[in-house]
Design a protein around this motif. Sequence first.
Motif: not given
Length: 309
Positions: A63-71
Amino acid sequence: MSRSFSSAIPRPLLAIGPLVVLLTVFGLLALTTPFGTIDAQGATTGEVLLTVTIIGAIAGIIPVAIGMLWFPFLRDLDPRYLHAFLALAAGVLAFIAIEMTRDVVAYTAAVDRTALAAALAVGGVGATFAVMYAASAWRQRTMASTEKSGLAIAYLVALALGLHSVGEGLGIGTAFVQGDSTLVAVLVLAFVLHNVMEGPTVVAAVARDAETPPVRHFAAMGALAGGPVIVGGWLGSLAQSALLAVLSFAIAIGAILQVLIEVGDLIRFDAGAVLTRANATTFVAGFVLMFLLEDVVGDLVVEGWLAPV
């Protein structure tokens, strides 16, 4: 991802893309139980650690990796909107700190050695804050330029969130050794929703830097923020202790308090003023969002409205 590449992608796609990935992962977890029937009593230590590692990766790192896709979306924001997003990240961190304070109080009240638990709580918060504050002051004195590094602060945010994630892993590990597969699945669903917000919280500070750091930094920050769920799972499955939980939460609280100061300093460095109407609004929004994700959605899961099949 470079500005030129991200600018070629429609902004709605940059904003909605991670949500599509999140909903897909959440749907798969909600419709199926990927952990099977848990039988920790009949498993070897190696099998327990391996299974907890997989569960921790699903609940923490993914989930952290998914959230980082907003970069890429954050990268193209106007500076004032980026500062507002940093304030939203601060609201997320503030909520987590308050939630962990409640956990510390609950664990302290549950142990026989209340005085020792209270000392661990106060000492853990104070010592962690002091160490991180001293490290931050040293870093600022030794920086070669007058620029304030968003990447350095992003690593501090990832560290604080990672320390908090140890507590999540403790809950997963304890439920695992108790053989409660339903509770494990419920915790994973709740933590996936919770931890997806940690990704943009980590990379928001990097988005205001002039240069995009190499991908290895994103991988390292993602592992630092979400990986400790695995460590907590190991501890919870092998060495269950309320005192250990108190110390883990206290260390995380101390780290978050220091990170909140760093985020405020970063906004002040860029804009001169921290407490603007937009920043105050998004700070409250981040706090309320985490309340909805953790408390409201968690209650719905426990009550059976979102229970996994």
